[in-house]
Enzyme design. Structure first.
Site, short mmCIF file in Angstrom:
data_model
loop_
_atom_site.label_atom_id
_atom_site.label_comp_id
_atom_site.label_asym_id
_atom_site.label_seq_id
_atom_site.Cartn_x
_atom_site.Cartn_y
_atom_site.Cartn_z
N ASP A 88 7.27 18.39 8.61
CA ASP A 88 6.88 17.21 7.97
C ASP A 88 7.57 16.11 8.47
O ASP A 88 8.61 16.36 9.06
CB ASP A 88 7.02 17.62 6.48
N ASP A 107 7.70 12.48 6.46
CA ASP A 107 8.41 11.76 5.40
C ASP A 107 8.97 12.59 3.97
O ASP A 107 8.63 13.51 3.62
CB ASP A 107 7.18 10.70 4.47
#
Length: 276
Positions: A112, A114
């Site tokens: 991922d 953010d």
């Protein structure tokens, strides 16, 4: 398009506390007028992973799922009280290209962006590592990006051990230039964005069965449990990061991933991790 909707993040607890305090003061000073509590700027900015107790999809013959109508006066069952049922039918076309020859024999790690590797904000940050201009509806907005401590070391080592894929629920117009600045070593073999997610009950879910890799050799590293609700048995959870410069989580994870890279399959090790 609302410029705050291009980034998919969880909200910063510190900012939530400030917003809540200010709203309570307004409510007390206007007690004669009944107002519905309106979401603050960060409630729309971090719009997508608000509910972590997300039901898995019902078994069906498609690879996508539309969110049903909201249930009134009801609560979602807790994550550990529901049976997670992966979507059974593989897509006609997988999200990832054929594996590079140099990656044969390696496991695939979906990472991922953010709150896992970086934190981004439309509000100015004095010590930002990057400032990324993003054009939306003819207007250029500046996005201020902070790198998580030890992210450079983490990415370089992960690139040696695994086939690494960036998978974010944010839009490409923001995430792609951030990835260009963040990944100077070409660690990410592919980049997947919001359009590659499955929208399920108000959340952008990363369906690992659509990647085109053997699931027993796929790991997802993500700060949001909602993003891997279809495949929790493949997940390595990571704490959400905003601005703590003393954070060492990425560095601390490296020995674990080094060991995992040598395993025959990931399920046994990750089951032990969930147990702890």
């Amino acid at each position: 398009m609302d410029h705050t909707s291009i980034i998919t993040q969880v909200s910063n607890p510190k900012e939530e506390e400030i917003i809540s305090f200010n709203q309570e003061k307004v409510s007390q000073s206007n007690s004669s007028v009944k107002k519905q509590r309106s979401p603050g700027i960060f409630s729309t900015f971090f719009c997508c992973f608000r509910n972590y107790n997300v039901e898995p999809p019902a078994s069906n013959n498609t690879t996508t799922s539309l969110p049903p109508a909201p249930e009134e006066n009801g609560t979602q069952p807790k994550f550990d009280q529901v049976e997670v049922i992966p979507i059974p039918s593989p897509p006609a076309k997988f999200l990832l290209p054929e594996m590079n020859i140099s990656d044969y024999g390696k496991k695939c790690v979906v990472i991922d962006l953010d709150e896992t590797l970086v934190h981004s904000s439309f509000k100015p940050i004095s010590n930002a590592d990057f400032i990324v201009p993003v054009e939306i509806d003819g207007t250029v907005h500046q996005v201020y990006v902070l790198k998580r401590p030890h992210v450079d070391e983490f990415l370089q080592k992960m690139g040696e051990l695994f086939e690494c894929v960036l998978f974010t629920a944010s839009l490409a117009k923001y995430a792609d230039p951030v990835a260009d600045l963040l990944d100077q070593w070409g660690v990410f073999r592919a980049r997947l964005f919001r359009e590659s997610c499955v929208f399920h009950r108000g959340n952008y879910v990363k369906d690992l069965s659509r990647l085109g890799r053997e699931l027993s050799n796929v790991i997802i590293l993500d700060n949001s449990p909602a993003s891997y609700i279809f495949h929790p048995e493949n997940a390595v959870p990571v704490q959400s990061w905003f601005d703590d410069l003393s954070d060492t989580e990425l560095q601390d994870l490296l020995p674990f991933f080094e060991g995992l890279s040598r395993e025959e399959e990931v399920y046994g090790v990750l089951q032990n991790l969930r147990g702890r």
